[in-house]
Design an enzyme around this catalytic site. Structure first.
Site, PDB file in Angstrom:
ATOM      1  N   ARG A  52       0.861  -1.179   0.000  1.00 34.65           N
ATOM      2  CA  ARG A  52       0.000   0.000   0.000  1.00 34.65           C
ATOM      3  C   ARG A  52       0.893   1.224   0.000  1.00 34.65           C
ATOM      4  NH1 ARG A  52       2.321   1.910   3.395  1.00 34.65           N
ATOM      5  NH2 ARG A  52       0.756   3.534   3.576  1.00 34.65           N
ATOM      6  N   GLY A  53       0.278   2.370  -0.258  1.00 35.33           N
ATOM      7  CA  GLY A  53       1.013   3.584  -0.542  1.00 35.33           C
ATOM      8  C   GLY A  53       1.010   3.772  -2.049  1.00 35.33           C
ATOM      9  N   ALA A  54       0.522   4.923  -2.511  1.00 35.68           N
ATOM     10  CA  ALA A  54       0.306   5.114  -3.952  1.00 35.68           C
ATOM     11  C   ALA A  54       1.546   4.814  -4.797  1.00 35.68           C
ATOM     12  CB  ALA A  54      -0.207   6.529  -4.214  1.00 35.68           C
ATOM     13  N   ARG A  95      -7.359  -1.390  -7.292  1.00 36.86           N
ATOM     14  CA  ARG A  95      -7.657  -0.276  -6.387  1.00 36.86           C
ATOM     15  C   ARG A  95      -8.142   0.900  -7.226  1.00 36.86           C
ATOM     16  NH1 ARG A  95      -5.004  -0.157  -1.368  1.00 36.86           N
ATOM     17  NH2 ARG A  95      -6.573   1.393  -0.825  1.00 36.86           N
ATOM     18  N   GLN A 200      -2.549   1.630   9.764  1.00 34.66           N
ATOM     19  CA  GLN A 200      -1.271   1.788   9.059  1.00 34.66           C
ATOM     20  C   GLN A 200      -0.297   2.671   9.826  1.00 34.66           C
ATOM     21  OE1 GLN A 200      -4.348   2.238   7.734  1.00 34.66           O
ATOM     22  NE2 GLN A 200      -4.410   1.733   5.568  1.00 34.66           N
ATOM     23  N   ASP A 241      -3.085  10.098  -2.220  1.00 32.13           N
ATOM     24  CA  ASP A 241      -3.339   9.033  -3.186  1.00 32.13           C
ATOM     25  C   ASP A 241      -3.780   9.584  -4.534  1.00 32.13           C
ATOM     26  OD1 ASP A 241      -3.445   6.012  -1.989  1.00 32.13           O
ATOM     27  OD2 ASP A 241      -3.680   7.538  -0.443  1.00 32.13           O
ATOM     28  N   LYS A 252      -5.734   8.944   2.992  1.00 30.34           N
ATOM     29  CA  LYS A 252      -6.352   7.988   3.907  1.00 30.34           C
ATOM     30  C   LYS A 252      -7.417   8.655   4.780  1.00 30.34           C
ATOM     31  CE  LYS A 252      -5.592   4.517   3.826  1.00 30.34           C
ATOM     32  NZ  LYS A 252      -6.336   3.528   2.999  1.00 30.34           N
TER      33      LYS A 252
END
Length: 352
Positions: A52-54, A95, A200, A241, A252
């Protein structure tokens, strides 16, 4: 002083026949790297938040498309492009909000447009994916260098979610200035919101900052206002994101809350993101699709049900912070501020 991989872990690595991926779901209790050996493995890893994390999602998807193409048996270019389009669309469905996913996949597809053979196309895909990762590391370093002057020695800064090294190629976006401050012996204290419901901030941000011996304190999300007041928080910095053409920023869930608090306490609220996270085709935050995730993330904790049966659940993974609440957007090209519509246009015209 420079950091080694043991201090700043890498979340994604290409290994010729598979992708080596840090399973972020298992942190901090277990540090485990898993093998992604098929396009389905990559899709499931992105969907399940193992990555995760753009930026890291974009890098993983890029390697995933290169991996998929490596396994095509055809020598016919038309058939190759047909299979590539299929796998592009499949990975893009993993996603909906992180624009880096679509940007990276689109860049790979573009890299094979001039290929005259299947072998050349496969080579181009892999080289392009590697280049995306190399560029992201350099970009994150520049973001950190542009962000660091916004803080002074002794500042306490708040963040949410994880916009760090394991969310990118290295260094991170919102966390990059803390790593660079450590290199330069500038003391910054970080207050990390836990980031419900998937935690997270608690699981990932605190873990990776502690690896580099950065001063970090964990708080629950609903302690933010009290912490800003009682601990003298001087600024808030978050990742992104997707950033719309007018500067509205999806990040988020819980980020919008912090932006409102920053305004109430009259402290700056910063967004740190590479240009690849900007989406000039999306006019405003109202046009950004917001992923809604499984209700069990809310109704269950640690595998145990904590809410009544059949309770209605609203579980958006992101919220949108309006541009007027953002003091500055920190990019590899500098800090944007003021009229974001024109500032973003200016930067992208310079990129053209």
């Amino acid at each position: 002083m420079s950091f080694t991989n043991t201090i700043i872990p890498r979340s994604v690595e290409w290994k010729e026949t598979y992708i080596r991926l840090l399973d972020q779901q298992k942190l901090p209790a277990v540090t485990e790297y898993i093998k992604l050996e098929s396009v389905r493995d990559v899709w499931e890893a992105i969907k399940a938040l193992k990555v995760r994390g753009a930026p890291a999602i974009g890098i993983t998807a890029a390697f995933g498309l290169a991996l998929a193409a490596k396994q095509y048996e055809t020598e016919n270019l038309d058939e190759f492009h047909s299979q590539l389009t299929r796998d592009h669309d499949y990975l893009a469905s993993s996603r909906p909000t992180a624009v880096n996913l679509f940007w990276a996949l689109g860049r790979l597809v573009k890299s094979v447009q001039g290929a005259v053979s299947v072998n050349e196309a496969k080579t181009n895909l892999l080289h392009e994916a590697i280049q995306i990762q190399v560029e992201d590391e350099a970009t994150c370093r520049r973001i950190g260098e542009n962000a660091l002057p916004l803080f002074k020695d002794g500042d306490s800064v708040m963040t949410i979610c994880n916009a760090g090294s394991i969310a990118t190629a290295r260094y991170g976006t919102a966390l990059a200035p803390f790593y660079l401050a450590k290199e330069k012996n500038i003391h910054l204290s970080v207050y990390a919101c836990e980031t419900r419901p998937v935690l997270q901030g608690a699981r990932l941000t605190t873990w990776e900052l502690m690896q580099a011996d950065v001063d970090v304190t964990l708080i629950t999300d609903n302690m933010a206002a009290h912490t800003i007041f009682s601990k003298g928080i001087s600024a808030i910095i978050v990742g992104a994101d997707r950033i719309a053409a007018n500067g509205d920023t999806a990040n988020k869930i819980g980020t919008y809350n912090l932006a409102l608090l920053a305004g109430a306490f009259q402290i700056p609220f910063y967004v740190a993101a590479p240009l690849s996270t900007f989406d000039p085709e999306t006019k405003s935050g109202a046009d950004i699709p917001i992923e809604e995730r499984d209700s069990k993330e809310i109704t269950h904790f640690g595998g145990q049900q904590i809410a009544p049966d059949h309770v209605k659940v609203f579980n958006p993974a992101f919220d949108v912070t309006p541009h007027h609440l953002i003091k500055g957007i920190i990019t590899e090209k500098g800090v944007l501020s003021g009229d974001y519509q024109s500032e973003i246009q200016r930067v992208f015209k310079g990129e053209a």
